[in-house]
Design an enzyme around this catalytic site. Structure first.
Site, PDB file in Angstrom:
ATOM      1  N   GLU A   1      89.686  34.065 -20.126  1.00 54.95           N
ATOM      2  CA  GLU A   1      90.442  35.175 -18.841  1.00 54.95           C
ATOM      3  C   GLU A   1      89.279  35.019 -18.160  1.00 54.95           C
ATOM      4  O   GLU A   1      89.703  35.121 -16.924  1.00 54.95           O
ATOM      5  CB  GLU A   1      90.419  36.391 -19.496  1.00 54.95           C
ATOM      6  CG  GLU A   1      91.537  37.841 -18.519  1.00 54.95           C
ATOM      7  CD  GLU A   1      92.754  36.775 -18.323  1.00 54.95           C
ATOM      8  OE1 GLU A   1      93.052  36.307 -19.156  1.00 54.95           O
ATOM      9  OE2 GLU A   1      93.413  37.772 -17.601  1.00 54.95           O
TER      10      GLU A   1
ATOM     11  N   HIS B   1      95.540  31.113 -11.303  1.00 58.93           N
ATOM     12  CA  HIS B   1      95.652  32.441 -12.697  1.00 58.93           C
ATOM     13  C   HIS B   1      95.428  31.517 -13.502  1.00 58.93           C
ATOM     14  O   HIS B   1      94.560  31.018 -14.905  1.00 58.93           O
ATOM     15  CB  HIS B   1      95.867  33.265 -12.331  1.00 58.93           C
ATOM     16  CG  HIS B   1      95.573  34.145 -13.739  1.00 58.93           C
ATOM     17  ND1 HIS B   1      94.840  35.665 -13.697  1.00 58.93           N
ATOM     18  CD2 HIS B   1      96.232  34.414 -14.972  1.00 58.93           C
ATOM     19  CE1 HIS B   1      94.628  35.050 -15.152  1.00 58.93           C
ATOM     20  NE2 HIS B   1      95.560  35.049 -16.030  1.00 58.93           N
ATOM     21  N   GLU B   2      97.166  30.572 -14.055  1.00 56.26           N
ATOM     22  CA  GLU B   2      97.051  29.704 -15.272  1.00 56.26           C
ATOM     23  C   GLU B   2      96.076  28.897 -14.606  1.00 56.26           C
ATOM     24  O   GLU B   2      96.045  28.026 -15.797  1.00 56.26           O
ATOM     25  CB  GLU B   2      98.612  30.587 -15.025  1.00 56.26           C
ATOM     26  CG  GLU B   2      99.619  31.005 -15.123  1.00 56.26           C
ATOM     27  CD  GLU B   2      99.242  32.227 -16.152  1.00 56.26           C
ATOM     28  OE1 GLU B   2      98.642  31.970 -17.150  1.00 56.26           O
ATOM     29  OE2 GLU B   2      99.315  33.322 -15.899  1.00 56.26           O
TER      30      GLU B   2
ATOM     31  N   HIS C   1      93.218  29.188 -16.385  1.00 54.90           N
ATOM     32  CA  HIS C   1      93.397  28.308 -18.023  1.00 54.90           C
ATOM     33  C   HIS C   1      93.727  27.222 -18.200  1.00 54.90           C
ATOM     34  O   HIS C   1      93.322  27.109 -19.405  1.00 54.90           O
ATOM     35  CB  HIS C   1      94.564  29.913 -18.348  1.00 54.90           C
ATOM     36  CG  HIS C   1      94.709  30.346 -18.227  1.00 54.90           C
ATOM     37  ND1 HIS C   1      94.049  31.639 -19.099  1.00 54.90           N
ATOM     38  CD2 HIS C   1      95.157  32.468 -18.096  1.00 54.90           C
ATOM     39  CE1 HIS C   1      93.563  33.296 -19.485  1.00 54.90           C
ATOM     40  NE2 HIS C   1      94.871  33.055 -18.378  1.00 54.90           N
TER      41      HIS C   1
HETATM   42 ZN    ZN Z   1      95.504  35.293 -17.726  1.00 56.79          ZN
END
Ligand code: ZN
Length: 503
Positions: free
Chosen positions: A297, A267-268, A271
């Site tokens: 996101e 997830h990171e 980003h």
């Molecule tokens: Zn996030």
């Protein structure tokens, strides 16, 4: 003075303020990763000095003069210059239109609010926290009025995180999503496979941290994260900060929840890939910053979910996973592993939620925020309203407020309007993914060969490079050829989870 040299001077001012901001981010990163326990106060003092410098840089009268001149000669600007001016105006208004006294009071209130929330959560005492929340709401409404949103304070809160977003737009998208997602979620949860998925996930225990770190480092590098321009460390709560050539991600490890660490890191990474994909020379201007939290996101969710939870991804990484964890993975078949990766279970706690039910947690919060700002719901009635909504959305009712209205930190410092970006990010990710599959039907074969380069290159060109030239909704329209719709998210969930649970 020509428009050209005025723009250059404006960009220099804007980038100077932005650099000060990134120094603050670095201090914040260090605080969460490295700070000695006794250094908190010294760090707070450093933050305060920096915040003053940043405010002075962002509100310099010269920026106002340059903007006024450029706005008068608007017809001489090209599209990129117009985008730079619009974003600079937005930042300049935020820096100058709030009275100093209000900013000071709000900062104090925010810090007080955080501690009041932490205390209330520990004690399960909503009544003690309600006056703080009430005050946060009033501060938010005053701030909206200062910035010209007196009649539509919740629109202001949404726009703050996602330029151009309105409550009416979110309302329409979430209404449609809720209608289609609720029956799907209920069918999945009722299926016997849901119980099996939880049982398998519960069997994944005792994964040594050093091997977990090695695995996720190999995975994130393969996805395309550039470790010469970023790093990953450990913190209490995972996050990603920094931009351009210095992106800092964090994760956390639990020996008995190895998939959490892995998916948190993926997830990171999403980003981080977005930030690394922004044009470095333009950082801080509309041509070098992200398009808003929803778009951000979407990038994290796409790599975590559409990529990381796919069969193809695991086809390529499962052998390595078994090699690193021979004992822990011994009794788990490939099918079981895939089920555990895609386990669905309604929970009261948003941050523990899976990909399917997560969206309903957000719809719940949006509906309550919207009513709070419209004056249709009083702060004191929030716990009861939360319980009703929770039963409707998740089929679960919290036994106390710690598992209900007190669970999230966001409202404690007045961060209203932030929650919707999580769910909008899921919608955008699914719509981008549908487009990707149209353009490259064999994309999953790429993944099976550990090749993620086509996907990253496509995102770089279509999503990262445009930076903030367009709002998130406009960018989605341009990239996918249609308006943002929850349809793609529902179809994606139906395809992935229907196959596993309802087959
Ligand atoms: Zn996030």
């Amino acid at each position: 003075m020509s428009n050209n040299s005025t723009i250059s001077e404006l960009v220099a001012w804007v980038q100077r303020a932005h650099r000060l901001g990134t120094i603050g981010e670095l201090l914040g990163w260090d605080e969460q990763v490295n700070l000695p326990a006794g250094a908190a106060e010294q760090r707070a003092a450093q933050h305060a000095v920096l915040a003053e410098s940043l405010h002075a840089a962002a509100s310099a009268p010269r920026i106002g003069e340059l903007l006024a001149g450029l706005e008068q000669r608007d017809d001489g600007l090209n599209d990129d210059e117009r985008a730079i001016v619009a974003q600079a105006r937005r930042d300049y208004n935020r820096a100058t239109k709030l009275p100093t006294e209000f900013v000071r009071e709000k900062a104090i209130q925010g810090s007080r609010g955080y501690h009041a929330w932490a205390h209330a959560k520990a004690q399960d005492d909503f009544a003690g926290y309600a006056p703080v929340l009430q005050k946060n709401l009033e501060f938010a409404q005053r701030e909206a009025a200062y910035l010209g949103y007196g009649g539509a304070p919740y629109d202001y809160m949404l726009d703050k995180h996602d330029p151009g977003l309105t409550a009416a737009a979110v309302d329409r998208l979430f209404g449609e999503l809720k209608r289609d997602l609720l029956p799907l979620m209920r069918a999945i949860v009722a299926s016997p496979a849901a119980t099996r998925a939880r049982e398998v996930a519960g069997r994944l225990r005792g994964f040594p941290v050093d091997a977990q770190l090695r695995f996720l480092r190999e995975v994130t590098e393969r996805l395309g994260f550039d470790y010469t321009r970023g790093r990953i460390d450990v913190s209490l709560h995972p996050f990603c900060s920094g931009t351009g050539s210095d992106v800092r991600m964090t994760t956390r490890f639990k020996e008995d929840h190895p998939l959490n660490s892995l998916f948190g890191a993926m997830h990171e990474t999403g980003h981080g890939l977005y930030e690394q994909g922004l044009p470095v020379a333009q950082l801080g201007t509309a041509l070098g910053i992200h398009a808003g939290m929803a778009m951000h996101e979407s990038q994290s969710r796409l790599w975590e979910n559409q990529v990381g939870r796919s069969r193809a991804f695991w086809r390529s990484f499962e052998p390595r996973w078994r090699e690193l964890f021979p004992v822990q993975s011994a009794g788990v078949t490939s099918d079981e592993l895939h089920l555990a990766v895609n386990a669905v279970q309604p929970t009261l706690i948003r941050v523990d939620a899976d990909e399917v039910t997560y969206n309903l947690h957000i719809v719940l919060r949006f509906e309550l925020e919207k009513k709070l700002f419209a004056g249709e719901l009083a702060v004191r009635d929030l716990p009861a309203a939360w319980r009703v909504a929770s039963r409707e959305m998740l089929g679960l009712e919290p036994a106390n407020d710690r598992e209900g209205v007190l669970q999230d930190v966001h409202w404690s410092d007045g961060s209203f309007g932030y929650f919707p970006s999580y769910c909008l990010g899921n919608m955008i990710a699914a719509q981008l993914w549908a487009r990707v599959r149209q353009l490259r039907p064999g994309i999953e074969e790429d993944f099976s060969r550990r090749d993620f380069s086509w996907l990253l290159a496509w995102l770089r060109e279509n999503v990262h490079a445009p930076a903030r030239r367009f709002s998130a909704l406009e960018l989605v329209r341009r990239v996918t050829g249609e308006e943002l719709s929850p349809r793609h998210l529902v179809e994606y969930l139906r395809e992935r989870y229907g196959g596993l649970y309802l087959g």
